[in-house]
Scaffold this active site. Structure first.
Site, short mmCIF file in Angstrom:
data_model
loop_
_atom_site.label_atom_id
_atom_site.label_comp_id
_atom_site.label_asym_id
_atom_site.label_seq_id
_atom_site.Cartn_x
_atom_site.Cartn_y
_atom_site.Cartn_z
N TYR A 104 0.84 -1.18 0.00
CA TYR A 104 0.00 0.00 0.00
C TYR A 104 0.89 1.25 0.00
O TYR A 104 2.12 1.16 0.00
CB TYR A 104 -0.96 -0.03 1.18
N ALA B 42 -19.85 -32.31 3.83
CA ALA B 42 -21.26 -31.91 3.89
C ALA B 42 -22.01 -32.71 4.94
O ALA B 42 -22.74 -32.15 5.77
CB ALA B 42 -21.91 -32.08 2.52
#
Length: 653
Positions: free
Chosen positions: A174, A399
């Site tokens: 940044y 799942a």
């Protein structure tokens, strides 16, 4: 109860701020704030869950210090206006209710902004990010001075909001990092050139901030100690550890109370937020070196996933605080489970990068193994209406296990049928390629949780129609898994030299010292190719796209394909398999439509998967109201399996 981790759960201080333990949640982008940068209920709920879960110090995702050139992405937290103060004040009060302290990270994205604009991004010298590739230009001195004022004003707002401190980001490529690094700072004025000149912008920000806020208001500086530019093929000099030590000792007297040590930029992002292959602690030497050479506390990050490791590095003085970001996204109760002596119950982050991928694709971060993460306002607490009613779940992959976990918490009586001798389903294949051992953590977590929840797990048990009906269930969940896709249209697909990727990975088939072509360049394809490369094979990969692995999230693709190149694996993009014979394969160039022949000893098919519904047609017919989960809906990923199960198990009445 004996404290298993006494160093981790000893109070610490940063400046005047007393923190209840040494566990920090570093800045992590969520995409949950309102469009105007104000704090939303969803944002507060996300962090409240982590505060309740034991984090001592929470660092917000980076806050934009201005709204003209300082935004990184939509729905990013803002601190450019006094209008942000009330929301931040309420947010801080909520964190304090649970004993957590909170700093807001102040940052300017520089060249690494995803906000589309006709105006070039502000940078020291106009060097563009290779990842984002938005136009950039050098800043004027007037703009430099304006942004210095923005940081100071933002810091004062943070103090007025009752936050416990600020973190100024000079990391990860940044703007402030761009000034520090000689790779991105080519200026010839007083803000470029020598190391001290490159520090001037950050130094003046720190001085301006310290002048605005109270003398005892804590300021932490986050820095990338190494750029690792060579990992991206960039031969120029960037930030190095020795330079960073000198820079910090120059900047700390300007009012820095602590340093948070990270590494990398967007151009070298695998050293900033790592894929699965990076081991726990791989870059701890950075924080350790800095800790021995600076006079303020140090926060270290390094794929820290386990409290045992965190305890060890604090005990030996490598760091004063440990940063666990993705780990607390995966398990918001990481801290409490460690403090209570329950480390085996921690849902350890597997570094799959689903959180990063979803953030950059959709603007909102999700976790592959914690479906509630970032949806805390939608799923506030489990509704315990089960009353002991039985629910049968067929299949103990991710799942099926997640469905059983949620149903047990909701006080149903889940009965989990699994025909094999172990939990995990497709995870027991996914963990076989090199560096994929963290996949085992998922099954280990579920095994522990299902044991604690007293779930009726029946391994080595076929779920017949009669066996299911005998339980008189109020609902049936079918987590039937998937099977390899083997297109019948391909001539010779049943030949003796043709193998399936799962059989190769599990050892059902052994190929060694052979010429092998892997057909398919998805995640399974490239990982199978790497596995084969470790078995002394000469490997080639063909795929239909313009680059091998194009559909894989970039960080994961690069992580594997770089190692494949080191193995001298050959890549053949723009190729479609037409036919197979004992001597090799015929492929079509999807661009030119020319046919060509490729000689090989063996062909390994990795053409994706499809739901294993055909093999379970009797069950589907017998229970037409059954809920399909995960791969039984469509061949997908761990994230799809966990989310479908989580939502289905929470929806049943």
């Amino acid at each position: 109860m004996k404290n298993m981790f006494p160093h981790l759960f000893t109070p610490g201080t940063i400046g005047s701020c007393e923190i209840k333990n040494r566990l920090v949640m570093p800045a992590l982008s969520t995409g949950l704030c309102n469009a105007d940068g104000t704090v939303s209920d969803a944002y507060t709920a996300f962090y409240t869950t982590r505060a309740k879960g034991g984090a001592g110090l929470i660092i917000t995702e980076f806050a934009a210090v201005n709204n003209t050139n300082g935004r990184h992405s939509p729905n990013q937290i803002g601190i450019w206006s006094d209008n942000h103060i009330p929301g931040l004040a309420s947010f801080a009060e909520t964190m304090h209710e649970y004993g957590a302290k909170v700093f807001v990270q102040l940052c300017h994205p520089g060249s690494q902004s995803y906000i589309k604009s006709d105006t070039p991004l502000l940078t020291p010298s106009g060097v563009e990010s290779r990842v984002i590739s938005n136009p950039a230009r050098p800043m004027t001195k007037s703009e430099i001075h304006s942004i210095i004022r923005d940081f100071a004003a933002a810091a004062l707002r943070a103090q007025k909001a009752g936050l416990d401190g600020i973190e100024i980001s000079a990391a990860h490529g940044y703007l402030l990092h761009e000034f520090l690094s000689p790779y991105t700072n080519k200026r010839t004025d007083e803000y470029g050139g020598s190391t001290m000149n490159r520090c001037r912008f950050v130094k003046e920000i720190l001085e301006a901030v310290r002048e605005k806020v109270d003398p005892d208001f804590p300021i932490m500086l986050r820095i990338s100690a190494e750029d690792y530019l060579i990992s991206a093929g960039i031969m120029e000099k960037g930030m190095t550890l020795s330079d960073t030590v000198a820079i910090l000792n120059y900047l700390i007297p300007c009012g820095v109370d602590a340093v948070s040590v990270s590494s990398g930029t967007y151009d070298t992002q695998n050293s900033a937020w790592e894929p699965v292959s990076y081991p726990q602690g791989w870059r701890m030497y950075l924080a350790d070196t800095i800790r021995q050479n600076v006079p303020v506390p140090v926060v270290g990050v390094s794929v820290i996933r386990e409290p045992e490791y965190a305890e060890g590095i604090i005990k030996r003085g490598a760091v004063d605080f440990v940063g666990v970001a993705r780990g607390q996204m995966a398990d918001p109760d990481w801290g409490e489970k460690a403090r209570e002596g329950r480390p085996r119950e921690i849902r350890r982050c597997i570094s799959c990068l689903h959180c990063i991928e979803t953030y950059y694709n959709t603007g909102k971060s999700e976790c592959a193994i914690n479906a509630r993460s970032n949806y805390e306002t939608k799923y506030t607490a489990p509704v315990k209406t089960g009353a002991g009613r039985p629910v049968v779940i067929v299949g103990a992959g991710p799942a099926g296990m997640e469905a059983a976990r949620i149903l047990a918490i909701r006080e149903f009586k889940p009965i989990l049928f699994e025909k094999s001798d172990r939990l995990g389903g497709q995870l027991n294949i996914a963990d076989k390629p090199p560096f994929k051992g963290k996949i085992d953590w998922i099954a280990e977590y579920f095994a522990e949780r299902l044991k604690v929840l007293n779930v009726d797990v029946r391994l080595n048990t076929e779920a017949t129609v009669e066996a299911i009906k005998a339980e008189n269930p109020v609902a049936v969940f079918l987590a039937l898994g998937s099977q390899p896709n083997l297109p019948a249209s391909i001539v010779g697909i049943d030949g003796p030299n043709v193998y399936r990727a799962p059989d190769v990975l599990t050892g059902a088939v052994t190929l060694r010292g052979r010429q092998v072509i892997v057909v398919g360049d998805g995640q399974t394809g490239i990982e199978t190719a790497e596995f084969l490369g470790t078995q002394e094979n000469v490997v080639s990969i063909i795929g239909r796209d313009t680059i091998i692995g194009k559909k894989i999230y970039d960080q994961n693709r690069v992580n594997v394909t770089n190692r494949l190149r080191a193995q001298h694996t050959r890549f053949f993009p723009n190729r479609s398999l037409v036919a197979i014979n004992p001597q090799g394969i015929t492929v079509e160039n999807v661009v030119t439509h020319d046919l060509s022949f490729m000689a090989t000893d063996a062909v390994v098919l990795a053409l994706g998967v499809k739901p294993a519904t055909a093999a379970n047609a009797e069950l589907i017919k017998a229970f037409p109201d059954a809920v399909l989960l995960g791969d039984a809906i469509h061949g997908g990923r761990i994230a799809d399996a966990v989310r479908t199960a989580f939502e289905a198990a929470n929806s049943i009445e």
